[in-house]
Scaffold this active site. Structure first.
Site, short mmCIF file in Angstrom:
data_model
loop_
_atom_site.label_atom_id
_atom_site.label_comp_id
_atom_site.label_asym_id
_atom_site.label_seq_id
_atom_site.Cartn_x
_atom_site.Cartn_y
_atom_site.Cartn_z
CB ILE A 1 19.21 -41.60 56.21
CG1 ILE A 1 19.88 -40.26 56.54
CG2 ILE A 1 19.96 -42.79 56.79
CD1 ILE A 1 19.83 -39.91 58.02
CG LEU B 1 14.66 -41.41 56.74
CD1 LEU B 1 15.07 -41.34 55.27
CD2 LEU B 1 15.22 -40.21 57.52
CB CYS B 2 14.28 -46.97 57.48
SG CYS B 2 14.34 -47.83 55.90
CE LYS B 3 22.96 -48.64 56.66
NZ LYS B 3 23.81 -49.71 57.25
#
Length: 297
Positions: free
Chosen positions: A283, A254-256
């Protein structure tokens, strides 16, 4: 334990001035592990004419393939044989090695064929005789997928079975090539599906959830169960990643918004992780589509 080598890079390959890069008709983000990328050099008139040529003008001229037995090479030390068919999955990626000689060097080409038949290592032959700059890496061109290579080379490579040596002719000359390995690319998982899985306690117990954002981002918004591996601190956690994570387990990154996580997901796969998923949209998408209570930034 798997050994981690080299560094993580998110830049497009600057080696478009070389024969090996000119074989690729499109350049994607890469992760470099064995050595830093070469410095960009000015394109020669010849290189510009090769790279700038329209794809439609490159007419495939693949000669019939023939069997060559290979008794050993440094990457796999496996015996090669011949097959006329191969997988053609559009998402399949292959790791390609080749030796390139000039079109007029028929005697050298014949000699190299014979030496491979006699069991010599293709890596050694590429290092000594190939006119492609990939010779410094034993002729290894890296991971490629459909649409990245000139048609003649692509047709031969994607029809070849792993460890089966074939030949083809391109505008660069004659190639002896083999596919060292193949893989499916990192899979995307949509945030809605991830949310559904996260409701299952068994999933939360078994899956490896990693967040590659920076600490200040984590402080603003985070998801439960994710371990933090900040991308900017790659050099601190990468060398012993297989002591922190199990390559056999499903791993979700996961990242932005999904870009940094895809870089790390591809790198994890290159380190032997069997099942890696990139959280599409990151996210940010999770907040917009699943849980509006999670802040956006």
């Amino acid at each position: 334990m798997l050994r981690v080598t080299g560094s993580l890079s998110a830049v497009s390959s600057p080696a478009a001035v070389t024969f090996s890069a000119a074989l690729r008709l499109s350049v994607a983000h890469t992760l470099a592990f064995s050595s830093p990328p070469p410095h960009p050099r000015c394109l020669s008139t010849f290189s510009r004419s090769l790279i700038g040529r329209r794809i439609s003008s490159l007419r495939p001229r693949v000669p019939s393939m023939y069997p060559i037995r290979l008794s050993g090479f440094s990457a796999l030390k496996a015996r090669a044989s011949f097959s006329s068919s191969g997988s053609s999955s559009p998402s399949r990626e292959i790791l390609v090695q080749h030796v390139l000689v000039k079109e007029g060097d028929s005697e050298l080409f014949a000699e190299l064929q014979k030496r491979i038949l006699d069991g010599e290592d293709m890596s050694d032959l590429a290092a000594e005789y190939s006119i492609c700059p990939s010779k410094k890496d034993g002729g290894i061109l890296g991971w490629v997928k459909l649409g990245q290579m000139v048609p003649e080379f692509e047709e031969a490579a994607f029809k070849a079975e792993p460890n089966h040596v074939v030949r083809c002719k391109t505008q660069f000359g004659w190639h002896l090539l083999q596919v060292l390995s193949e893989r499916e690319p990192v899979k995307d998982i949509q945030v809605e599906e991830l949310h559904s899985k996260m409701q299952d306690p068994v999933f939360m117990e078994e899956a490896q959830l990693i967040d590659v954002r920076e600490p200040d981002e984590i402080a603003t918004a985070s998801l439960p169960g994710f371990k933090v591996f900040p991308l900017r601190q790659f050099g601190t956690w990468a060398p012993d990643i297989t002591s922190k994570l199990n390559p056999e387990k499903d791993t979700f990154v996961l990242c932005k918004v999904g870009g940094r996580s895809m870089q790390v997901a591809n790198w994890l796969q290159s380190q032997g992780f069997k099942s890696v998923y990139n959280v599409a949209g990151g996210i940010q998408a999770y907040s917009l589509k699943v849980d509006p209570s999670i802040p956006t930034y």
